[in-house]
Design a protein around this motif. Structure first.
Motif, PDB file in Angstrom:
ATOM      1  N   ILE A  96     -19.850  16.096   9.352  1.00 49.13           N
ATOM      2  CA  ILE A  96     -19.260  15.282  10.428  1.00 49.13           C
ATOM      3  C   ILE A  96     -17.985  14.604   9.934  1.00 49.13           C
ATOM      4  O   ILE A  96     -16.969  14.575  10.646  1.00 49.13           O
ATOM      5  CB  ILE A  96     -20.284  14.260  10.958  1.00 49.13           C
ATOM      6  N   ARG A  99     -15.156  17.265   9.668  1.00 50.69           N
ATOM      7  CA  ARG A  99     -14.652  17.682  10.981  1.00 50.69           C
ATOM      8  C   ARG A  99     -13.879  16.555  11.676  1.00 50.69           C
ATOM      9  O   ARG A  99     -12.887  16.808  12.351  1.00 50.69           O
ATOM     10  CB  ARG A  99     -15.796  18.173  11.854  1.00 50.69           C
ATOM     11  N   THR A 100     -14.345  15.330  11.479  1.00 54.36           N
ATOM     12  CA  THR A 100     -13.629  14.183  12.054  1.00 54.36           C
ATOM     13  C   THR A 100     -12.244  14.067  11.429  1.00 54.36           C
ATOM     14  O   THR A 100     -11.246  13.820  12.126  1.00 54.36           O
ATOM     15  CB  THR A 100     -14.437  12.891  11.831  1.00 54.36           C
ATOM     16  N   LEU A 119     -18.774  17.657  17.858  1.00 48.27           N
ATOM     17  CA  LEU A 119     -19.308  16.596  17.012  1.00 48.27           C
ATOM     18  C   LEU A 119     -20.417  15.803  17.712  1.00 48.27           C
ATOM     19  O   LEU A 119     -21.327  15.298  17.049  1.00 48.27           O
ATOM     20  CB  LEU A 119     -18.195  15.641  16.564  1.00 48.27           C
TER      21      LEU A 119
END
Length: 165
Positions: A96, A99-100, A119
């Motif tokens: 996470i 990807r953020t 997400l």
């Protein structure tokens, strides 16, 4: 001189008796747990050893300590579950975060929006894993507390005075 040796012997015996129930932090930042386990800080996380054998790497000391408690009380399924859930939670958290970061550095709003949508489901799944891990940790706390209560009952500390009967 003799009384000093007797005192040392009594103190050593008391320490040996208490060792199976102690948790303490060493000067190097590692934890000695129940005289059998060792939790050492590593980057990232904490490496757990049972005797001299490496058990695995945990993301938090809370999870590592819960594993030790479950293993000590022979709740092997709970110990296995704690290790698996902690590992899964760590992987999800890193995924996470990565990807953020990618989304934040993107200049295309459609791409950011797509990652944001993906997400959301990952965050929901992560929360579910966190809840499952919390249940296991709470179960380990419960069995440890139950063990302490049994220990005090066996030693007679919680039993009423004979004179009061």
């Amino acid at each position: 001189m003799n009384s000093l040796k007797e005192f040392e012997r009594a103190l050593q015996q008391e320490f040996r008796d208490l060792l199976p129930n102690t948790i303490f932090k060493d000067d190097d930042g590692s934890y000695s747990v129940f005289g059998k386990y060792r939790i050492e800080p590593v980057n990232p996380g904490y490496r757990l050893y049972c005797s001299a054998t490496e058990v695995g790497t945990f993301n938090t000391t809370k999870s590592a300590l819960s594993w030790c408690i479950a293993d000590k009380h022979q709740a092997y399924n709970t110990a296995r579950e704690i290790l698996e859930l902690d590992s899964k939670l760590g992987a999800m958290t890193r995924d996470i975060a990565a990807r953020t970061s990618i989304a934040e550095h993107s200049k295309q709003w459609e791409f950011r929006d797509t990652i944001g949508t993906k997400l959301e489901t990952k965050i929901i799944r992560k929360k579910k894993v966190e809840n499952e891990l919390t249940k296991c940790v709470n179960w380990a706390k419960y069995i440890q507390q139950r063990g302490f209560n049994n220990e005090t009952a066996r030693t007679g500390r919680n039993q009423p005075n004979k004179a009061s009967r």
